[in-house]
Design an enzyme around this catalytic site. Structure first.
Site, PDB file in Angstrom:
ATOM      1  N   SER A  48     -30.719   9.545  19.602  1.00 55.43           N
ATOM      2  CA  SER A  48     -30.193   8.893  20.799  1.00 55.43           C
ATOM      3  C   SER A  48     -29.305   9.883  21.549  1.00 55.43           C
ATOM      4  O   SER A  48     -28.701  10.769  20.935  1.00 55.43           O
ATOM      5  CB  SER A  48     -29.361   7.690  20.366  1.00 55.43           C
ATOM      6  OG  SER A  48     -28.521   7.268  21.420  1.00 55.43           O
ATOM      7  N   SER A  49     -29.177   9.691  22.853  1.00 55.11           N
ATOM      8  CA  SER A  49     -28.314  10.592  23.629  1.00 55.11           C
ATOM      9  C   SER A  49     -26.837  10.417  23.276  1.00 55.11           C
ATOM     10  O   SER A  49     -26.014  11.260  23.639  1.00 55.11           O
ATOM     11  CB  SER A  49     -28.525  10.373  25.127  1.00 55.11           C
ATOM     12  OG  SER A  49     -28.241   9.043  25.482  1.00 55.11           O
ATOM     13  N   CYS A  50     -26.486   9.341  22.549  1.00 58.85           N
ATOM     14  CA  CYS A  50     -25.065   9.145  22.199  1.00 58.85           C
ATOM     15  C   CYS A  50     -24.617  10.047  21.051  1.00 58.85           C
ATOM     16  O   CYS A  50     -23.451  10.028  20.675  1.00 58.85           O
ATOM     17  CB  CYS A  50     -24.768   7.691  21.902  1.00 58.85           C
ATOM     18  SG  CYS A  50     -25.439   7.141  20.356  1.00 58.85           S
ATOM     19  N   TYR A  93     -22.834   4.515  15.222  1.00 60.60           N
ATOM     20  CA  TYR A  93     -24.277   4.682  15.429  1.00 60.60           C
ATOM     21  C   TYR A  93     -24.604   6.170  15.592  1.00 60.60           C
ATOM     22  O   TYR A  93     -25.579   6.673  15.022  1.00 60.60           O
ATOM     23  CB  TYR A  93     -24.670   3.896  16.677  1.00 60.60           C
ATOM     24  CG  TYR A  93     -26.115   3.983  17.078  1.00 60.60           C
ATOM     25  CD1 TYR A  93     -27.101   3.322  16.348  1.00 60.60           C
ATOM     26  CD2 TYR A  93     -26.512   4.699  18.207  1.00 60.60           C
ATOM     27  CE1 TYR A  93     -28.433   3.380  16.743  1.00 60.60           C
ATOM     28  CE2 TYR A  93     -27.840   4.762  18.600  1.00 60.60           C
ATOM     29  CZ  TYR A  93     -28.790   4.098  17.869  1.00 60.60           C
ATOM     30  OH  TYR A  93     -30.105   4.160  18.247  1.00 60.60           O
ATOM     31  N   LYS A 151     -27.114   8.600  13.409  1.00 56.17           N
ATOM     32  CA  LYS A 151     -28.242   9.328  14.002  1.00 56.17           C
ATOM     33  C   LYS A 151     -28.103  10.842  13.770  1.00 56.17           C
ATOM     34  O   LYS A 151     -29.100  11.534  13.572  1.00 56.17           O
ATOM     35  CB  LYS A 151     -28.343   9.014  15.500  1.00 56.17           C
ATOM     36  CG  LYS A 151     -28.858   7.596  15.777  1.00 56.17           C
ATOM     37  CD  LYS A 151     -30.311   7.460  15.337  1.00 56.17           C
ATOM     38  CE  LYS A 151     -30.898   6.099  15.591  1.00 56.17           C
ATOM     39  NZ  LYS A 151     -32.269   5.959  15.073  1.00 56.17           N
ATOM     40  N   HIS A 194     -28.515  -3.950  25.846  1.00 60.90           N
ATOM     41  CA  HIS A 194     -28.069  -2.856  26.709  1.00 60.90           C
ATOM     42  C   HIS A 194     -27.959  -3.369  28.145  1.00 60.90           C
ATOM     43  O   HIS A 194     -28.392  -4.469  28.462  1.00 60.90           O
ATOM     44  CB  HIS A 194     -29.062  -1.686  26.623  1.00 60.90           C
ATOM     45  CG  HIS A 194     -29.032  -0.978  25.318  1.00 60.90           C
ATOM     46  ND1 HIS A 194     -29.936  -1.238  24.316  1.00 60.90           N
ATOM     47  CD2 HIS A 194     -28.195  -0.045  24.819  1.00 60.90           C
ATOM     48  CE1 HIS A 194     -29.657  -0.472  23.270  1.00 60.90           C
ATOM     49  NE2 HIS A 194     -28.597   0.259  23.549  1.00 60.90           N
ATOM     50  N   ARG A 239     -25.552   6.492  34.051  1.00 59.77           N
ATOM     51  CA  ARG A 239     -26.531   6.434  32.973  1.00 59.77           C
ATOM     52  C   ARG A 239     -27.903   6.867  33.491  1.00 59.77           C
ATOM     53  O   ARG A 239     -28.225   6.676  34.660  1.00 59.77           O
ATOM     54  CB  ARG A 239     -26.660   5.013  32.396  1.00 59.77           C
ATOM     55  CG  ARG A 239     -25.434   4.482  31.664  1.00 59.77           C
ATOM     56  CD  ARG A 239     -25.199   5.200  30.331  1.00 59.77           C
ATOM     57  NE  ARG A 239     -24.065   4.636  29.606  1.00 59.77           N
ATOM     58  CZ  ARG A 239     -22.789   5.003  29.785  1.00 59.77           C
ATOM     59  NH1 ARG A 239     -22.474   5.933  30.680  1.00 59.77           N
ATOM     60  NH2 ARG A 239     -21.821   4.440  29.083  1.00 59.77           N
ATOM     61  N   ASP A 264     -16.149   0.724  29.520  1.00 56.05           N
ATOM     62  CA  ASP A 264     -17.070   1.566  30.306  1.00 56.05           C
ATOM     63  C   ASP A 264     -17.944   2.420  29.397  1.00 56.05           C
ATOM     64  O   ASP A 264     -19.046   2.805  29.758  1.00 56.05           O
ATOM     65  CB  ASP A 264     -16.265   2.519  31.201  1.00 56.05           C
ATOM     66  CG  ASP A 264     -16.052   1.952  32.597  1.00 56.05           C
ATOM     67  OD1 ASP A 264     -16.680   0.931  32.934  1.00 56.05           O
ATOM     68  OD2 ASP A 264     -15.246   2.543  33.338  1.00 56.05           O
TER      69      ASP A 264
HETATM   70  O1  GFB Z   1     -26.243  -0.074  27.984  1.00 56.26           O
HETATM   71  P1  GFB Z   1     -24.882  -0.163  27.426  1.00 56.26           P
HETATM   72  O2  GFB Z   1     -24.562  -1.405  26.659  1.00 56.26           O
HETATM   73  O3  GFB Z   1     -24.571   1.036  26.467  1.00 56.26           O
HETATM   74  O4  GFB Z   1     -23.801  -0.077  28.625  1.00 56.26           O
HETATM   75  P2  GFB Z   1     -24.097   2.572  26.580  1.00 56.26           P
HETATM   76  C1  GFB Z   1     -23.888   0.881  29.640  1.00 56.26           C
HETATM   77  C2  GFB Z   1     -22.832   0.624  30.691  1.00 56.26           C
HETATM   78  O5  GFB Z   1     -23.179  -0.575  31.397  1.00 56.26           O
HETATM   79  C3  GFB Z   1     -21.416   0.423  30.167  1.00 56.26           C
HETATM   80  C4  GFB Z   1     -22.047  -1.420  31.494  1.00 56.26           C
HETATM   81  O6  GFB Z   1     -20.513   1.047  31.042  1.00 56.26           O
HETATM   82  C5  GFB Z   1     -21.266  -1.097  30.224  1.00 56.26           C
HETATM   83  O7  GFB Z   1     -19.918  -1.527  30.330  1.00 56.26           O
HETATM   84  N1  GFB Z   1     -22.458  -2.825  31.647  1.00 56.26           N
HETATM   85  C6  GFB Z   1     -22.266  -3.563  32.766  1.00 56.26           C
HETATM   86  C7  GFB Z   1     -23.055  -3.606  30.731  1.00 56.26           C
HETATM   87  N2  GFB Z   1     -22.685  -4.833  32.579  1.00 56.26           N
HETATM   88  C8  GFB Z   1     -23.190  -4.888  31.330  1.00 56.26           C
HETATM   89  C9  GFB Z   1     -23.782  -5.934  30.574  1.00 56.26           C
HETATM   90  O8  GFB Z   1     -23.920  -7.082  31.011  1.00 56.26           O
HETATM   91  N3  GFB Z   1     -24.210  -5.603  29.309  1.00 56.26           N
HETATM   92  C10 GFB Z   1     -24.068  -4.339  28.800  1.00 56.26           C
HETATM   93  N4  GFB Z   1     -24.527  -4.098  27.552  1.00 56.26           N
HETATM   94  N5  GFB Z   1     -23.468  -3.339  29.498  1.00 56.26           N
HETATM   95  C11 GFB Z   1     -25.167   2.576  24.259  1.00 56.26           C
HETATM   96  C12 GFB Z   1     -24.659   2.850  22.877  1.00 56.26           C
HETATM   97  O9  GFB Z   1     -24.150   2.980  25.081  1.00 56.26           O
HETATM   98  O10 GFB Z   1     -26.298   3.321  24.598  1.00 56.26           O
HETATM   99  C13 GFB Z   1     -25.724   2.961  21.872  1.00 56.26           C
HETATM  100  O11 GFB Z   1     -23.725   1.858  22.542  1.00 56.26           O
HETATM  101  C14 GFB Z   1     -26.944   3.715  22.365  1.00 56.26           C
HETATM  102  O12 GFB Z   1     -25.184   3.614  20.771  1.00 56.26           O
HETATM  103  C15 GFB Z   1     -27.367   3.292  23.737  1.00 56.26           C
HETATM  104  O13 GFB Z   1     -26.692   5.098  22.368  1.00 56.26           O
HETATM  105  C16 GFB Z   1     -28.502   4.116  24.280  1.00 56.26           C
HETATM  106  O14 GFB Z   1     -25.042   3.376  27.403  1.00 56.26           O
HETATM  107  O15 GFB Z   1     -22.659   2.661  26.992  1.00 56.26           O
END
Ligand code: GFB
Length: 314
Positions: free
Chosen positions: A108-110, A137, A141, A180, A210, A270
């Site tokens: 994963s990119s994280c 996580y 990975k 996500h 992103r 964030d």
């Molecule tokens: O996709 P996401 O949950 O994961 O959140 P990450 C990306 C961004 O979208 C964050 C915002 O800044 C969230 O605060 N966001 C806005 C939301 N509204 C929402 C919502 O309703 N739901 C969610 N989920 N986010 C993940 C990692 O990071 O990326 C994993 O936790 C993995 O480990 C994955 O690497 C690819 O991009 O921040």
């Protein structure tokens, strides 16, 4: 890998695994091996080992993992670390012991440092502290990457590791607590449109950037690299383009046809400010993404509408 090779897609019912099965089937690979989580718990070393002894797969796509969005990662650190470590260890070790010819591991990119240079080259791995919301996580990975590299170095085992950016597409998780951002916003905007709600609440500030890759593009890249890439070095898989969460919300609102307001809930995290992958090595391998983001969101929305009753209750 031939059209009649025995190919095991670990995690075939998830977002990535189901994309891999679609890509392999449409390319004519006929001997796909799959097991549901109920049939085979890959976190159980004995179950994993006896499955490999019996089925003797020749090629393995390791897409089984415990995954989730920012809140799920932050809320269940033990589950994300333990389950992913167990799955990786059991599958990679059983694959090696049972003569698998090649294994493809998905990271994963994280895994990259929170403040890595942008776009992030593969060489940024282990050069700085991780993003705290998903370090558990990420550590699992990174251990998977190192296992693949160690088995190659010590035993000559043929394993490769790909680092996909944020993925989305049909078969995604639309549960608002664990998903996500992209599927979460599709669902939120669709429900707001249906209910005539005046606003949609987006987590965080909207400022993080992103990069999003459609799962069918990821599957196409994985198939290409299974056939043409054989190196210990990890390889980034992305589009090379990113946008802010606020811009993503605007795009999803447009695709769904929602007319209300977008607001931001700053009490939600964030996460990392930006994680755009450097895809120059991927492009040099002869592969590039084909599905544009708005087109991919449109296709995913159509899938969501056709499966709404099913995914909403998951
Ligand atoms: O996709 P996401 O949950 O994961 O959140 P990450 C990306 C961004 O979208 C964050 C915002 O800044 C969230 O605060 N966001 C806005 C939301 N509204 C929402 C919502 O309703 N739901 C969610 N989920 N986010 C993940 C990692 O990071 O990326 C994993 O936790 C993995 O480990 C994955 O690497 C690819 O991009 O921040």
């Amino acid at each position: 890998m031939n059209k009649d090779s025995r190919i095991y897609v670990a995690g075939h019912s998830g977002l990535v695994g189901s994309g891999l099965v679609r890509a392999l089937e449409s390319a004519g690979y006929s001997k796909l091996i799959r097991r549901t989580h109920g049939e085979l718990d890959l976190a159980d070393p004995h179950a994993a080992s006896s499955f490999f002894e019996t089925e003797k797969p020749e090629y393995v796509f390791l897409a089984a993992a415990k995954v989730g969005g920012i809140l799920a990662n932050d809320t269940y650190p033990a589950d994300f670390l333990r389950d992913n470590l167990a799955i990786e260890l059991n599958v990679i070790d059983a694959a090696f012991r049972n003569g698998v010819r090649k294994l493809l591991f998905l990271g994963s990119s994280c895994i990259y440092p929170r403040l890595a240079p942008q776009p992030i080259p593969e060489s940024a791995l282990l050069t700085g502290p991780l993003e705290p919301t998903n370090e558990w996580y990420a550590i699992a990975k990174i251990a998977g990457i190192k296992l693949v590299q160690a088995y190659r170095k010590q035993y000559g085992f043929c394993g490769i590791s790909l680092m996909p950016t944020n993925l989305y597409g049909p078969g995604d998780n639309f549960d608002l607590r664990t998903s996500h951002v992209l599927p979460a916003l599709l669902r939120k905007f669709d429900e707001a449109k249906t209910n005539g709600a005046p606003e949609v609440v987006v987590w965080g500030s909207g400022a993080p950037r992103r990069e999003f890759l459609h799962v069918d593009d990821l599957a196409s890249a994985a198939l290409h690299l299974m056939l043409h890439y054989d190196d210990s070095e990890i390889l980034n898989v992305g589009t090379g383009e990113d946008l802010t969460i606020a811009e993503l919300a605007e795009m999803i609102s447009r695709v769904v046809g929602y007319a209300g307001r977008v607001t931001f809930d700053a009490s939600k995290p964030d996460g990392t400010p930006r994680k755009l992958l450097d895809v120059s090595r991927l492009h040099a391998s002869g592969w590039g993404a084909r599905i544009g983001l708005e087109q991919g969101i449109q296709r995913t929305y159509e899938w969501y509408l056709a499966h709404e009753a099913l995914v909403a209750n998951r």
